[in-house]
Scaffold this motif. Sequence first.
Motif, PDB file in Angstrom:
ATOM      1  N   VAL A  84       0.784  -1.389   0.490  1.00  0.00           N
ATOM      2  CA  VAL A  84       0.335   0.037   0.181  1.00  0.00           C
ATOM      3  C   VAL A  84       1.042   1.255  -0.168  1.00  0.00           C
ATOM      4  O   VAL A  84       1.309   1.205   0.943  1.00  0.00           O
ATOM      5  CB  VAL A  84      -0.675  -0.042   1.106  1.00  0.00           C
ATOM      6  CG1 VAL A  84      -1.546   1.701   1.661  1.00  0.00           C
ATOM      7  CG2 VAL A  84      -1.877  -0.593   1.451  1.00  0.00           C
ATOM      8  N   VAL A  85       0.526   2.609  -0.800  1.00  0.00           N
ATOM      9  CA  VAL A  85       1.691   3.658  -1.194  1.00  0.00           C
ATOM     10  C   VAL A  85       0.303   4.202  -0.801  1.00  0.00           C
ATOM     11  O   VAL A  85      -0.303   5.043  -1.631  1.00  0.00           O
ATOM     12  CB  VAL A  85       2.161   3.985  -2.316  1.00  0.00           C
ATOM     13  CG1 VAL A  85       2.621   5.066  -2.716  1.00  0.00           C
ATOM     14  CG2 VAL A  85       3.000   2.601  -2.606  1.00  0.00           C
ATOM     15  N   LEU A 102      -5.850   2.878   7.867  1.00  0.00           N
ATOM     16  CA  LEU A 102      -5.074   1.598   5.821  1.00  0.00           C
ATOM     17  C   LEU A 102      -3.899   1.557   6.818  1.00  0.00           C
ATOM     18  O   LEU A 102      -3.361   0.224   6.133  1.00  0.00           O
ATOM     19  CB  LEU A 102      -4.207   2.947   5.420  1.00  0.00           C
ATOM     20  CG  LEU A 102      -6.239   3.518   4.539  1.00  0.00           C
ATOM     21  CD1 LEU A 102      -5.110   4.269   3.337  1.00  0.00           C
ATOM     22  CD2 LEU A 102      -6.719   1.980   3.818  1.00  0.00           C
ATOM     23  N   ALA A 103      -3.034   2.130   7.829  1.00  0.00           N
ATOM     24  CA  ALA A 103      -1.936   1.262   8.115  1.00  0.00           C
ATOM     25  C   ALA A 103      -2.085  -0.118   9.268  1.00  0.00           C
ATOM     26  O   ALA A 103      -1.691  -1.466   8.921  1.00  0.00           O
ATOM     27  CB  ALA A 103      -0.804   1.698   9.285  1.00  0.00           C
ATOM     28  N   GLU A 104      -2.929  -0.225  10.108  1.00  0.00           N
ATOM     29  CA  GLU A 104      -3.838  -1.371  10.888  1.00  0.00           C
ATOM     30  C   GLU A 104      -4.169  -1.863   9.657  1.00  0.00           C
ATOM     31  O   GLU A 104      -3.893  -3.776   9.380  1.00  0.00           O
ATOM     32  CB  GLU A 104      -4.861  -1.062  11.671  1.00  0.00           C
ATOM     33  CG  GLU A 104      -4.467   0.541  13.015  1.00  0.00           C
ATOM     34  CD  GLU A 104      -5.190   0.582  13.581  1.00  0.00           C
ATOM     35  OE1 GLU A 104      -6.437   0.332  14.012  1.00  0.00           O
ATOM     36  OE2 GLU A 104      -5.236   1.309  14.057  1.00  0.00           O
ATOM     37  N   PRO A 112       3.199  -4.536   3.500  1.00  0.00           N
ATOM     38  CA  PRO A 112       4.031  -2.982   4.245  1.00  0.00           C
ATOM     39  C   PRO A 112       3.500  -2.103   3.238  1.00  0.00           C
ATOM     40  O   PRO A 112       2.475  -2.208   2.795  1.00  0.00           O
ATOM     41  CB  PRO A 112       4.916  -2.919   3.461  1.00  0.00           C
ATOM     42  CG  PRO A 112       5.606  -3.943   1.959  1.00  0.00           C
ATOM     43  CD  PRO A 112       4.215  -5.115   2.081  1.00  0.00           C
ATOM     44  N   ILE A 113       3.701  -0.846   4.218  1.00  0.00           N
ATOM     45  CA  ILE A 113       2.986   0.392   3.351  1.00  0.00           C
ATOM     46  C   ILE A 113       3.726   1.420   3.550  1.00  0.00           C
ATOM     47  O   ILE A 113       4.900   1.650   4.655  1.00  0.00           O
ATOM     48  CB  ILE A 113       1.907   1.244   4.993  1.00  0.00           C
ATOM     49  CG1 ILE A 113       1.038   1.721   4.040  1.00  0.00           C
ATOM     50  CG2 ILE A 113       2.286   1.098   6.200  1.00  0.00           C
ATOM     51  CD1 ILE A 113      -0.508   2.232   5.252  1.00  0.00           C
ATOM     52  N   ALA A 138       2.405   5.457  10.445  1.00  0.00           N
ATOM     53  CA  ALA A 138       1.363   4.876   8.809  1.00  0.00           C
ATOM     54  C   ALA A 138       2.259   4.416   8.868  1.00  0.00           C
ATOM     55  O   ALA A 138       2.011   2.453   8.371  1.00  0.00           O
ATOM     56  CB  ALA A 138       0.235   5.808   8.671  1.00  0.00           C
ATOM     57  N   ALA A 139       3.442   4.557   8.446  1.00  0.00           N
ATOM     58  CA  ALA A 139       4.432   3.754   7.033  1.00  0.00           C
ATOM     59  C   ALA A 139       6.096   2.731   7.527  1.00  0.00           C
ATOM     60  O   ALA A 139       6.045   3.130   8.352  1.00  0.00           O
ATOM     61  CB  ALA A 139       5.001   4.869   6.340  1.00  0.00           C
ATOM     62  N   ASP A 140       6.113   1.953   6.821  1.00  0.00           N
ATOM     63  CA  ASP A 140       7.570   1.119   7.431  1.00  0.00           C
ATOM     64  C   ASP A 140       7.954   1.354   6.395  1.00  0.00           C
ATOM     65  O   ASP A 140       9.151   2.234   6.715  1.00  0.00           O
ATOM     66  CB  ASP A 140       7.118  -0.284   6.548  1.00  0.00           C
ATOM     67  CG  ASP A 140       5.992  -1.157   7.284  1.00  0.00           C
ATOM     68  OD1 ASP A 140       5.567  -1.309   8.309  1.00  0.00           O
ATOM     69  OD2 ASP A 140       5.136  -1.627   6.762  1.00  0.00           O
TER      70      ASP A 140
END
Length: 169
Positions: A84-85, A102-104, A112-113, A138-140
Motif C-alpha cells: 500500500v502506497v 489503512l496502516a492497521e 507493507p505500507i 503509518a508507514a514502514d
Amino acid sequence: MNPARRSYEARVLLVPLGSGAAEVADGFVVRGLGGMMTARGVTAATAADGSAIALRSVPLGGSGRRSVARGLDAARLVDDADMVVLLAVEPSEVSTALCRRLAEAARAGGAPITALVVGSGGWDAPRAGVSMAALREAADVLVAVREAPLAASFLDVLRGGSREPVPAT
C-alpha cells in the motif's frame, strides 16, 4: 500490467491523500503505470472523526487487477494488495485517522505500507508537522521526491520494474 513482464508483478494499491495527490496519480498513467489499483474519495476529512471509511477502488489508467468497487472500508480497500502506497502532495489533505486505519488494515493483511511525498509545497506550514508525523507513524518506509516523474519511477520499482522479454533457451 506490464506486457513485457515475465516474472511476478507486485499488486500495488496507490492511495492518493486528497485532490492534489489524485491529480499527480492520474499523471502516472502517461508514464506507463496503468494496471495498479488506486483509491478515490480521500479528503482531509475522510474518517477524521473515527467514523466508517467509504472509498472507491478503481484501476489506474482503466485497467487493473479488479473492477471498480465502491463503499470500501480500510480492510476491503487493501485486502488484495501486496503493498500500500500513501501518496501525499499537500499536507492539509492528509487525514491522520485514515493513515492510521489503512496502516492497521495493511499490516493485518501482511502488506507493507509506504508513504510517498511528492514536492515540497506547504510542508513547512504548521499543519505539515502533524501530517508528516501521521505518515511516519503509518508507514514502514517514507520516501520524499521533488517531482512526479521521480515518484512514477519509484512506483515502477516497487511493482517490479519494467523488464524486456527473455527468449527461452
